[in-house]
Every structure is written in structure tokens, then in C-alpha cells.
Design a protein around this motif. Sequence first.
Motif: not given
Length: 95
Positions: A63-70
Motif C-alpha cells: 500500500r502507499d506509505d501515507v499518513a492516514t491519521a489526523a
Amino acid sequence: MSLSTDDVRRIARLARIAVTENEVAESQIQLNRLFGLIEEMRAIDTTGIAPMPHPQDMLLRLRDDVATAANRREAFQAAAPAVENGLYLVPKVIE
């Protein structure tokens, strides 16, 4: 390699494990079987065989390494007794 009952007792003492005489005998059998299996595995010629990352040939879904939590730093630090420059301040405990 074969362990004697004295070896098993010594290992148990070093590991601080209380064992009865029946447990010493059973542990000796199990450990000697384990060492026998290890000797069998060492006897196999693995020259030219590449190590495997997993015993089954499978691919992992990526999966893409992106921040999903605010970012909730402000909300968490609002409850802290003392904060300075975004860091929690704690009392000095060692003089």
C-alpha cells in the motif's frame, strides 16, 4: 550431541527452572530429539540455494506509505500539565 541427565539438571538450574526427576528424563528425551533434528538439518548440503524470505511462495500486497491519521498533537497537549514548544515538560526527578 547427546545430553545426559546431569546436563539437563544443570541447564534447568541455570535457567532457574524447578524440575522433577520425571521432567528431567522427559526433557532429556525431547532435547536429544531436537539436537538430532538439528544435526540432520546441518548434514544437508545447501550450497547454491538462495535463502527464502518466506517458506511459501507468496507476494505481499503493498500500500502507499501515507499518513492516514489526523495530527492530534494540540488536542493531546491541551490536557498536559505543562507544555513548551510542542514538548511535554516533566518535573526533574534526579538531582
